[in-house]
Design a protein around this motif. Structure first.
Motif, PDB file in Angstrom:
ATOM      1  N   HIS A 267      -4.037  -2.167  -0.079  1.00 24.31           N
ATOM      2  CA  HIS A 267      -4.927  -1.019   0.092  1.00 24.31           C
ATOM      3  C   HIS A 267      -4.177   0.255  -0.266  1.00 24.31           C
ATOM      4  N   GLY A 268      -4.939   1.282  -0.690  1.00 24.14           N
ATOM      5  CA  GLY A 268      -4.322   2.555  -1.030  1.00 24.14           C
ATOM      6  C   GLY A 268      -5.053   3.244  -2.160  1.00 24.14           C
ATOM      7  N   GLU A 269      -4.315   3.905  -3.055  1.00 22.53           N
ATOM      8  CA  GLU A 269      -4.910   4.621  -4.180  1.00 22.53           C
ATOM      9  C   GLU A 269      -5.562   3.632  -5.145  1.00 22.53           C
ATOM     10  N   ALA A 270      -6.726   4.006  -5.680  1.00 27.58           N
ATOM     11  CA  ALA A 270      -7.579   3.069  -6.409  1.00 27.58           C
ATOM     12  C   ALA A 270      -6.889   2.382  -7.590  1.00 27.58           C
ATOM     13  N   GLU A 271      -6.308   3.146  -8.506  1.00 26.90           N
ATOM     14  CA  GLU A 271      -5.732   2.534  -9.692  1.00 26.90           C
ATOM     15  C   GLU A 271      -4.458   1.768  -9.376  1.00 26.90           C
ATOM     16  N   SER A 272      -3.727   2.209  -8.368  1.00 28.63           N
ATOM     17  CA  SER A 272      -2.548   1.475  -7.922  1.00 28.63           C
ATOM     18  C   SER A 272      -2.950   0.127  -7.334  1.00 28.63           C
TER      19      SER A 272
ATOM     20  N   GLY B  45       0.814  -1.211   0.000  1.00 25.23           N
ATOM     21  CA  GLY B  45       0.000   0.000   0.000  1.00 25.23           C
ATOM     22  C   GLY B  45       0.843   1.255   0.000  1.00 25.23           C
ATOM     23  N   ASP B  46       0.147   2.385  -0.089  1.00 29.59           N
ATOM     24  CA  ASP B  46       0.829   3.677  -0.037  1.00 29.59           C
ATOM     25  C   ASP B  46       0.760   4.225   1.391  1.00 29.59           C
ATOM     26  N   ALA B  47       1.094   5.507   1.542  1.00 25.03           N
ATOM     27  CA  ALA B  47       1.154   6.089   2.877  1.00 25.03           C
ATOM     28  C   ALA B  47      -0.175   5.989   3.614  1.00 25.03           C
ATOM     29  N   SER B  48      -1.292   6.086   2.893  1.00 30.02           N
ATOM     30  CA  SER B  48      -2.600   6.017   3.541  1.00 30.02           C
ATOM     31  C   SER B  48      -2.855   4.660   4.188  1.00 30.02           C
ATOM     32  N   ALA B  49      -2.176   3.615   3.686  1.00 28.26           N
ATOM     33  CA  ALA B  49      -2.353   2.261   4.210  1.00 28.26           C
ATOM     34  C   ALA B  49      -1.290   1.873   5.226  1.00 28.26           C
ATOM     35  N   LEU B  50      -0.286   2.709   5.433  1.00 29.81           N
ATOM     36  CA  LEU B  50       0.816   2.346   6.328  1.00 29.81           C
ATOM     37  C   LEU B  50       0.371   2.008   7.755  1.00 29.81           C
TER      38      LEU B  50
END
Length: 282
Positions: free
Chosen positions: A216-221, A138-143
């Protein structure tokens, strides 16, 4: 007594974790009814008051229901990083980008004694005890959820984290009782941004056995990572927790309005068969 679905916490302290991550610790009697549910991705719905709101925390639904939209609280889902049952303190980690966004802006200016109203928690993932290994992406939002999941895997089992953050300065310490491997990738601004996590996952050594995956994270990623995992049969659908927290180019309200349709579209995708390479003898 505080109603379970209308809780509030008082800011005890804040801690800067990285240039774009801030921890807020909440406590107080308004959390007396808080009960964790055990999921490592559990979240609470937090209600951020607009400037000049004619009410304060705690407030009732009736007190705000008929107000103009710009005076009603803005709801945002924030992952529970940790809950301490002894001190009954709630740790919430916020992604912050200066004065952008209701949640991040509130966290940036939070001071001891400030109050935050919330509902929950809810969630849906916990590392499965019978998996052979774990993949957390995931990205930072999922950390915050990734960090909590890594701490909950069975001792000694392989756990791989692939995390996207803005820069090396945003890499935070991660711990696990498992055999932990962390792969950091740094955000780019070009058209390949949605492939960063997917390419990093595709480059990993193929795990053996049953894999429990959290993406989890940004939709297209997230969609790109899902395609890699399922098309290459690295993980089965029933072992994959895959959800978009946000979408590039959409604010929270706009994303909520289309998220359900997007999820149905992704679930209906027909994925290509895995790529097989022929082995030849010398």
């Amino acid at each position: 007594m505080t109603e379970p679905n209308r809780l509030y916490g008082e800011v005890i302290e804040t801690e800067v974790l990285s240039p774009h991550m801030l921890r807020v610790v909440l406590g107080g009697a308004g959390l007396d009814a808080f009960e964790p549910i055990g999921d490592t991705d559990q979240y609470v719905n937090c209600f951020f008051l607009p400037e000049g709101a004619p009410y304060c925390v705690p407030f009732t639904d009736d007190a705000v229901r008929d107000l103009p939209r710009d005076q009603r609280p803005f709801a945002r889902r924030i992952t529970v990083r940790a809950w301490d049952p002894q001190t009954r303190r709630l740790h919430l980690d916020f992604v912050v980008h200066g004065e952008v966004g209701y949640a991040g802006r509130w966290a940036l200016h939070a001071r001891p004694g400030d109050r935050l109203q919330l509902r929950g928690p809810a969630g849906g993932y916990h590392p499965e005890d019978d998996a052979d290994s774990y993949l957390l992406v995931g990205d930072a939002s999922a950390l915050p959820a990734i960090a909590a999941a890594a701490e909950a895997v069975p001792e000694g089992r392989p756990v791989v984290i692939v995390a996207e953050v803005p820069s090396a300065a945003d890499e935070i310490p991660l711990e696990s009782p498992g055999e932990l491997t962390v792969r950091w990738v740094h955000t780019v601004d070009d058209g390949d941004a949605v492939r960063l996590l997917a390419d990093a996952v595709a480059a990993l050594p193929r795990p053996e056995g049953v894999v429990s995956a959290f993406v989890h994270g940004e939709a297209e990623s997230v969609r790109a990572v899902r395609r890699v995992l399922l098309s290459e049969r690295i993980v089965t659908g029933d072992r994959l927790s895959c959800s978009p927290y946000w979408r590039l180019g959409h604010d929270d309200e706009a994303w909520r309005s289309v998220k359900a349709a997007w999820v149905r579209e992704v679930a209906a995708e027909t994925l290509p068969a895995p790529v097989r390479t022929e082995r030849t003898s010398a």
